[in-house]
Write a protein that holds these residues in place. Structure first.
Motif, short mmCIF file in Angstrom:
data_model
loop_
_atom_site.label_atom_id
_atom_site.label_comp_id
_atom_site.label_asym_id
_atom_site.label_seq_id
_atom_site.Cartn_x
_atom_site.Cartn_y
_atom_site.Cartn_z
N THR A 1 31.96 43.61 39.82
CA THR A 1 33.12 44.07 39.62
C THR A 1 33.60 44.55 37.94
OG1 THR A 1 33.68 41.20 38.84
CG2 THR A 1 34.12 42.48 41.19
N MET A 2 32.35 44.62 37.13
CA MET A 2 33.01 44.75 36.48
C MET A 2 31.51 45.27 35.66
SD MET A 2 35.84 45.43 34.80
CE MET A 2 35.87 45.17 33.08
N ILE A 3 31.38 46.18 34.68
CA ILE A 3 30.82 46.48 33.78
C ILE A 3 31.38 46.55 31.63
CG2 ILE A 3 28.69 47.85 33.40
CD1 ILE A 3 29.33 49.46 36.00
N GLU B 1 39.43 28.77 34.01
CA GLU B 1 40.26 29.41 33.24
C GLU B 1 41.82 29.85 33.41
OE1 GLU B 1 39.58 30.15 30.34
OE2 GLU B 1 37.01 29.80 30.31
N GLU B 2 42.55 30.44 32.58
CA GLU B 2 43.75 31.18 32.93
C GLU B 2 43.74 31.95 33.27
OE1 GLU B 2 46.86 28.90 32.42
OE2 GLU B 2 45.05 27.60 32.71
N PRO C 1 40.66 29.28 42.57
CA PRO C 1 40.81 30.92 43.94
C PRO C 1 39.30 31.08 43.94
CG PRO C 1 42.57 31.32 42.61
CD PRO C 1 41.84 30.06 41.77
N ARG C 2 38.95 31.67 43.35
CA ARG C 2 37.42 32.29 42.44
C ARG C 2 36.74 32.22 41.92
NH1 ARG C 2 42.03 34.44 41.59
NH2 ARG C 2 42.14 35.10 43.53
N VAL C 3 35.49 33.01 41.81
CA VAL C 3 34.47 31.68 40.89
C VAL C 3 34.08 33.39 39.66
CG1 VAL C 3 32.56 31.04 40.39
CG2 VAL C 3 33.73 29.61 41.45
N GLN D 1 42.31 41.82 31.53
CA GLN D 1 41.20 42.17 32.26
C GLN D 1 42.06 42.16 34.10
OE1 GLN D 1 36.82 40.45 32.48
NE2 GLN D 1 37.81 38.81 31.26
N LEU D 2 42.69 41.84 34.50
CA LEU D 2 43.59 41.63 35.36
C LEU D 2 43.16 40.57 35.87
CD1 LEU D 2 44.56 45.32 35.91
CD2 LEU D 2 45.98 44.16 35.37
N LEU D 3 42.83 39.82 35.67
CA LEU D 3 41.81 38.64 36.95
C LEU D 3 42.48 37.36 36.34
CD1 LEU D 3 39.23 37.65 37.60
CD2 LEU D 3 38.92 37.11 35.26
#
Ligand SMILES: CC(C)(COP(=O)(O)OP(=O)(O)OC[C@H]1O[C@@H](n2cnc3c(N)ncnc32)[C@H](O)[C@@H]1OP(=O)(O)O)[C@@H](O)C(=O)NCCC(=O)NCCS
Length: 174
Positions: free
Chosen positions: A152-154, A81-82, A127-129, A87-89
């Motif tokens: 990391t998120m709720i 995903e981009e 770089p992360r999942v 989400q600052l992701l």
């Protein structure tokens, strides 16, 4: 073939029937958990056969199945995903689905599937999942925590209340 007869491989078009059936079980499970949050589409098997068939064509997708003695017993699906500004992701691999047949649970099938998809996404440059799991799905959360995923998120959801009979209700807005 492994000693315990479990094999994993990327899914192929001939697996789409099984994939549609398994994905539909996952969808129905979520709808049963919280019908207001997880919708249940019509013709869910057919819909997922179509969707996953389309995804199979994408280089951004990692879609793996597990077989025991040649019989499909689970699948996992992820995609690149981009960057998501809201989400600052930063760019990431999303792990969307993991499902294992009831009779095969507790034998390490999901562990093998998640590791296969995470490796595939990493090889595609993730770089992360990142994944989402239903708040009440304790077994999935235990699985992912064991495999090194941190919280990391709720997500929180509030349904719109039905409008009170004959009243505008609440403060006026412009
Ligand atoms: C969650 C699920 C994928 C786990 O599959 P599995 O093949 O049984 O998982 P594994 O055997 O690889 O388990 C690995 C670890 O996960 C955790 N775990 C798995 N099932 C668990 C359960 N029912 N209760 C508590 N922990 C569990 C444990 O930490 C386990 O390690 P352990 O065996 O050393 O205790 C499976 O139960 C499933 O398909 N559930 C329905 C679909 C789903 O919830 N998918 C995830 C959300 S998309």
């Amino acid at each position: 073939m492994a000693a315990d007869d479990l094999t994993l491989r990327p899914a192929r078009r001939e697996d789409l029937g099984e994939l549609g059936r398994m994905a539909a079980e996952l969808v129905r499970m979520h709808h049963t958990m919280d019908a207001a949050r997880f919708f249940l589409p019509d013709q869910v098997e057919e819909g997922y056969r179509w969707w996953l068939g389309r995804e199979l064509e994408s280089k951004e997708v990692a879609l793996w199945i597990a077989l025991r003695a040649g019989v499909v017993v689970g699948y996992a699906y992820g995609r690149i995903e981009e960057r998501d500004w809201n989400q600052l992701l930063d760019s990431y691999g999303a792990l969307h689905d993991v499902w294992v047949a009831h009779s095969e649970r507790g034998r390490g099938v999901a562990t093998a599937l998640v590791e296969a998809v995470v490796s595939a996404l990493t090889a595609k440059g993730a770089p992360r999942v990142v994944l989402h799991t239903a708040a009440t799905n304790a077994s999935a959360q235990a699985l992912f925590a064991k495999l090194g995923f941190r919280r990391t998120m709720i997500e929180m959801t509030r349904e719109a209340p039905p409008p009170p009979a004959g009243a505008g209700g609440g403060p006026r807005t412009e």
